[in-house]
Design an enzyme around this catalytic site. Sequence first.
Site, PDB file in Angstrom:
ATOM      1  N   ASN A 163      34.058  43.223  51.498  1.00  0.00           N
ATOM      2  CA  ASN A 163      33.152  42.458  50.648  1.00  0.00           C
ATOM      3  C   ASN A 163      33.159  42.923  49.193  1.00  0.00           C
ATOM      4  O   ASN A 163      32.713  42.202  48.308  1.00  0.00           O
ATOM      5  CB  ASN A 163      31.722  42.557  51.210  1.00  0.00           C
ATOM      6  CG  ASN A 163      30.717  41.811  50.367  1.00  0.00           C
ATOM      7  OD1 ASN A 163      30.689  40.584  50.347  1.00  0.00           O
ATOM      8  ND2 ASN A 163      29.891  42.546  49.636  1.00  0.00           N
ATOM      9  N   TYR A 196      39.798  35.638  38.264  1.00  0.00           N
ATOM     10  CA  TYR A 196      39.020  35.870  39.483  1.00  0.00           C
ATOM     11  C   TYR A 196      39.447  34.871  40.562  1.00  0.00           C
ATOM     12  O   TYR A 196      39.677  35.252  41.720  1.00  0.00           O
ATOM     13  CB  TYR A 196      37.525  35.737  39.200  1.00  0.00           C
ATOM     14  CG  TYR A 196      36.681  35.774  40.447  1.00  0.00           C
ATOM     15  CD1 TYR A 196      36.485  36.963  41.138  1.00  0.00           C
ATOM     16  CD2 TYR A 196      36.079  34.612  40.947  1.00  0.00           C
ATOM     17  CE1 TYR A 196      35.710  37.001  42.299  1.00  0.00           C
ATOM     18  CE2 TYR A 196      35.309  34.649  42.097  1.00  0.00           C
ATOM     19  CZ  TYR A 196      35.133  35.832  42.762  1.00  0.00           C
ATOM     20  OH  TYR A 196      34.381  35.865  43.920  1.00  0.00           O
ATOM     21  N   ASP A 247      34.873  54.202  46.944  1.00  0.00           N
ATOM     22  CA  ASP A 247      35.493  53.430  45.872  1.00  0.00           C
ATOM     23  C   ASP A 247      36.776  52.870  46.460  1.00  0.00           C
ATOM     24  O   ASP A 247      37.712  53.623  46.754  1.00  0.00           O
ATOM     25  CB  ASP A 247      35.788  54.336  44.680  1.00  0.00           C
ATOM     26  CG  ASP A 247      36.528  53.620  43.546  1.00  0.00           C
ATOM     27  OD1 ASP A 247      36.902  52.440  43.724  1.00  0.00           O
ATOM     28  OD2 ASP A 247      36.735  54.251  42.494  1.00  0.00           O
ATOM     29  N   THR A 275      29.103  50.999  53.078  1.00  0.00           N
ATOM     30  CA  THR A 275      29.741  51.756  52.006  1.00  0.00           C
ATOM     31  C   THR A 275      29.388  51.187  50.645  1.00  0.00           C
ATOM     32  O   THR A 275      29.146  49.989  50.490  1.00  0.00           O
ATOM     33  CB  THR A 275      31.277  51.769  52.157  1.00  0.00           C
ATOM     34  OG1 THR A 275      31.823  50.503  51.739  1.00  0.00           O
ATOM     35  CG2 THR A 275      31.678  52.054  53.599  1.00  0.00           C
ATOM     36  N   THR A 334      22.900  35.317  44.272  1.00  0.00           N
ATOM     37  CA  THR A 334      23.033  36.738  44.561  1.00  0.00           C
ATOM     38  C   THR A 334      23.155  37.512  43.255  1.00  0.00           C
ATOM     39  O   THR A 334      23.180  36.927  42.169  1.00  0.00           O
ATOM     40  CB  THR A 334      24.291  37.014  45.407  1.00  0.00           C
ATOM     41  OG1 THR A 334      25.450  36.773  44.600  1.00  0.00           O
ATOM     42  CG2 THR A 334      24.325  36.136  46.640  1.00  0.00           C
ATOM     43  N   SER A 339      35.877  35.845  50.574  1.00  0.00           N
ATOM     44  CA  SER A 339      36.642  35.151  49.547  1.00  0.00           C
ATOM     45  C   SER A 339      35.660  34.325  48.725  1.00  0.00           C
ATOM     46  O   SER A 339      34.600  34.807  48.325  1.00  0.00           O
ATOM     47  CB  SER A 339      37.732  34.288  50.195  1.00  0.00           C
ATOM     48  OG  SER A 339      38.491  33.587  49.232  1.00  0.00           O
ATOM     49  N   LYS A 359      41.253  35.374  44.488  1.00  0.00           N
ATOM     50  CA  LYS A 359      40.804  34.792  45.750  1.00  0.00           C
ATOM     51  C   LYS A 359      41.906  33.956  46.405  1.00  0.00           C
ATOM     52  O   LYS A 359      41.982  33.886  47.637  1.00  0.00           O
ATOM     53  CB  LYS A 359      39.534  33.970  45.530  1.00  0.00           C
ATOM     54  CG  LYS A 359      38.329  34.822  45.144  1.00  0.00           C
ATOM     55  CD  LYS A 359      38.109  35.964  46.127  1.00  0.00           C
ATOM     56  CE  LYS A 359      36.929  36.842  45.775  1.00  0.00           C
ATOM     57  NZ  LYS A 359      36.795  37.992  46.707  1.00  0.00           N
TER      58      LYS A 359
END
Length: 286
Positions: free
Chosen positions: A97, A162, A70, A46, A197, A148, A166
């Site tokens: 994710n 942020y 979404d 997705t 990434t 996480s 987590k």
Amino acid sequence: MEHQQEHQGTNIPTANKVWFITGASRGFGRVWATAALERGDKVAATARNLSAIADLQEKYKENVLPLELDVTNYDQVAKTVHQAHEHFGRLDVVLNNAGYSLVGTIEEATIDQVKAMYNTNIFGAVAVIQAALPILRKQGYGHILGTSSNLGHVVLPVIGYYSSSKWAFEAIHESLAAEVKSFGIKVTIIEPGAYATEFGSQASLKFADGLDLYTDFKAKFFEGLQHMERGNPEATPEAIFKVVDTENPPLRLSLGSHNLAWVRTAYAERIASWEEWEAVSNAAQG
């Protein structure tokens, strides 16, 4: 509905797994979706934009089901999870994710910006879990994975909000693991450290408007990040596969060689502080 091999006395499949992955267009979601497909698994991949994952279907054909999602649209979440289940006949691994980072000091970020990040990082993940649980419970098995971060245990300035998402993510999944164990459902929290990434790209970051008084502080912070050693995301799939293929997966899996030392130091400092103030704490018992 595809044929499902079974262990004797159970309905847990021994054939290739079926995955449902959010945020499959980039970063770890893309890496793990691709790796799963490469080993012959099936993936409901997705993304907010279908064009970002269209190439997966071109290459992996019927083994992949690209779905627009979404995660902040909770009705769409429920429909998409059920669509994936109806298409493949089962869901073995549900991987949350999708997420992004809000960059800004605690003073700089607006309440609306914090809420928006939590809507994706926390409430979106919860929506997926709540949509998947009745399916997994009826199956009598399933494995919920949540991406996480090492920042679920330690905190950095400038991305404190942020980090807080987590910490909440960790608590929700730890509670979930205890609640669903009797249904045969497993839970693992994946905690990557710093990796090369696309997570650091503009698409994965949102910035609060800056205040001049924090300019120097943030400049030093970002300079330090530039020197941080980053792992190779392509080296991570084998660790994920070991977790989903084992009968007794861990509640937490750290990814990267630097995480544990950082966590050990942080917890040692916390314990030392608690012990230093133990007498005061005990006196407050009454």
